[in-house]
Design an enzyme around this catalytic site. Structure first.
Site, PDB file in Angstrom:
ATOM      1  N   GLU A 189      -2.864  14.452  33.397  1.00  0.00           N
ATOM      2  CA  GLU A 189      -3.950  13.937  32.984  1.00  0.00           C
ATOM      3  C   GLU A 189      -3.883  12.447  32.436  1.00  0.00           C
ATOM      4  O   GLU A 189      -4.332  11.506  32.310  1.00  0.00           O
ATOM      5  CB  GLU A 189      -4.881  14.632  32.201  1.00  0.00           C
ATOM      6  CG  GLU A 189      -6.028  13.991  31.452  1.00  0.00           C
ATOM      7  CD  GLU A 189      -6.155  15.156  30.177  1.00  0.00           C
ATOM      8  OE1 GLU A 189      -6.797  14.274  29.094  1.00  0.00           O
ATOM      9  OE2 GLU A 189      -5.860  16.140  29.965  1.00  0.00           O
TER      10      GLU A 189
ATOM     11  N   ASP B 227      -5.100   8.892  33.703  1.00  0.00           N
ATOM     12  CA  ASP B 227      -5.818   8.004  33.027  1.00  0.00           C
ATOM     13  C   ASP B 227      -5.363   6.512  33.073  1.00  0.00           C
ATOM     14  O   ASP B 227      -6.223   5.639  33.248  1.00  0.00           O
ATOM     15  CB  ASP B 227      -5.781   8.459  31.656  1.00  0.00           C
ATOM     16  CG  ASP B 227      -6.497   7.616  30.547  1.00  0.00           C
ATOM     17  OD1 ASP B 227      -7.804   7.350  30.850  1.00  0.00           O
ATOM     18  OD2 ASP B 227      -5.839   7.066  29.654  1.00  0.00           O
TER      19      ASP B 227
ATOM     20  N   ASP C  79     -10.976  15.756  32.755  1.00  0.00           N
ATOM     21  CA  ASP C  79      -9.630  15.941  32.753  1.00  0.00           C
ATOM     22  C   ASP C  79      -8.875  16.268  34.059  1.00  0.00           C
ATOM     23  O   ASP C  79      -7.868  15.769  34.519  1.00  0.00           O
ATOM     24  CB  ASP C  79      -9.036  16.985  31.614  1.00  0.00           C
ATOM     25  CG  ASP C  79      -9.494  16.751  29.983  1.00  0.00           C
ATOM     26  OD1 ASP C  79      -9.827  15.379  29.982  1.00  0.00           O
ATOM     27  OD2 ASP C  79      -9.508  17.508  29.346  1.00  0.00           O
TER      28      ASP C  79
ATOM     29  N   GLU D  52      -8.862  13.081  36.508  1.00  0.00           N
ATOM     30  CA  GLU D  52      -7.817  12.192  35.969  1.00  0.00           C
ATOM     31  C   GLU D  52      -6.202  12.928  36.263  1.00  0.00           C
ATOM     32  O   GLU D  52      -5.423  12.095  36.671  1.00  0.00           O
ATOM     33  CB  GLU D  52      -7.609  12.110  34.287  1.00  0.00           C
ATOM     34  CG  GLU D  52      -8.813  11.322  33.834  1.00  0.00           C
ATOM     35  CD  GLU D  52      -8.923  10.799  32.477  1.00  0.00           C
ATOM     36  OE1 GLU D  52      -9.558   9.784  31.956  1.00  0.00           O
ATOM     37  OE2 GLU D  52      -8.170  11.818  31.681  1.00  0.00           O
TER      38      GLU D  52
END
Length: 247
Positions: free
Chosen positions: A60, A64, A133, A136
C-alpha cells in the site's frame, strides 16, 4: 467434513476467484504471490500466524507513491495550461479515499480481500479505508511485478477515462486555465454570454458560450451561470489544446 478439507476447498475457490479477476481486468501477474499479498489484510495474517502470509501494508505504501507519480505524469501532459496549485488539487481529488473506494467497488476488489473472522463479521469487506488501501496495494504489487508500463495500461483502462469524462471537474477552474492559455499566446479577450435560461426558479438550467474575437470556442450547460461558463470554458480549452498539439 474435516476442517483441513474445508480449508483446502476455500483456498481452491479463492485461487479460482483470483484467476477470474486477472482475466476480467486483462492483467496477468508473473508472481501471483504479490497479487495475493495485495489483497491480504493484517487481520487475516494475525489469524494464520503458523503460515507465511504477509499483509498488504508495505505494498500500500509503495502503491500510493506509484499512483501519485503516474497520475501526476498524466495530468502534466493533459493540462499544459494548468497551474501547479490546480494540478495538485486535481490529483488529490483523483487519489483521495472516496475515489479509490469507488474504483475498488467498480472492480469488485472487496470480494477478493482475505480477512480475519472478526474483521469479516464487522463488515470489513465494505469498509472504505480498507478498500482504498487494497487499491493502492494492488497498484504497488503490479508495479513490483511488471514495472510502470502495465500500471499505466491499467490506469488507461479504468482511471484516465474518468478524468477525460470530467468526473473530477468540480475541483478545476477551467475559466482561469482558458484565460491563461489565451493570454500566453496573446490571442485577445475572452467573452462569456448566457444564451438561455430554462426551468422553474428552484431548478434552473443555464446555457453559456465563450468566444474569442467573435468565434465561439465552447458551449456549456449548468445549474448556475457560473457552472455553465465553466463547462463552456472546459470545451473551449480542450479544443484549443487539441489544435495546439496538432500544429
Amino acid at each position: 467434513m474435516p476442517k483441513q478439507y474445508k480449508d483446502k476447498q476455500k483456498q481452491s475457490k479463492k485461487l479460482e476467484q483470483f484467476r477470474e479477476f486477472q482475466q476480467r481486468i486483462s492483467v496477468h501477474f508473473q508472481n501471483e504471490k504479490l497479487l495475493y499479498q495485495a489483497f491480504t489484510h493484517s487481520s487475516y495474517v494475525n489469524e494464520h500466524r503458523k503460515k507465511p502470509y504477509e499483509d498488504n501494508e508495505r505494498l500500500e505504501f509503495l502503491g500510493d507513491a506509484v499512483l501519485e507519480l503516474t497520475i501526476s505524469q498524466f495530468l502534466f501532459a493533459k493540462y499544459p495550461a494548468m497551474s501547479e496549485g490546480d494540478l495538485t488539487k486535481l490529483r488529490a481529488a483523483i487519489v483521495c479515499e472516496p475515489s479509490l473506494v469507488s474504483l475498488a467497488h467498480e472492480l469488485s476488489f472487496g470480494d477478493l480481500v482475505l480477512l480475519g473472522k472478526g474483521e469479516e463479521m464487522t463488515g470489513g469487506r465494505k469498509r472504505p479505508a480498507l478498500l482504498a488501501d487494497v487499491f493502492e496495494a494492488f497498484i504497488g504489487a503490479l508495479y513490483l511485478d511488471q514495472g510502470l508500463e502495465p500500471v499505466e495500461r491499467f490506469l488507461e483502462a479504468y482511471v484516465y477515462p474518468k478524468i477525460n469524462d470530467g468526473a473530477f471537474s468540480h475541483v478545476m477552474d477551467f475559466k482561469s486555465q482558458l484565460q491563461e492559455f489565451v493570454q500566453r499566446d496573446g490571442k485577445g479577450v475572452l467573452e462569456y454570454r448566457i444564451l438561455h435560461e430554462k426551468g422553474p426558479a428552484h431548478n434552473r438550467e443555464f446555457e453559456a458560450n465563450v468566444s474569442l474575437r467573435g468565434e465561439v470556442l465552447g458551449i456549456g450547460n449548468g445549474r448556475s451561470k457560473k457552472e455553465a461558463e465553466q463547462h463552456a470554458a472546459q470545451e473551449a480549452l480542450a479544443k484549443l489544446q487539441k489544435h495546439h498539439m496538432n500544429q
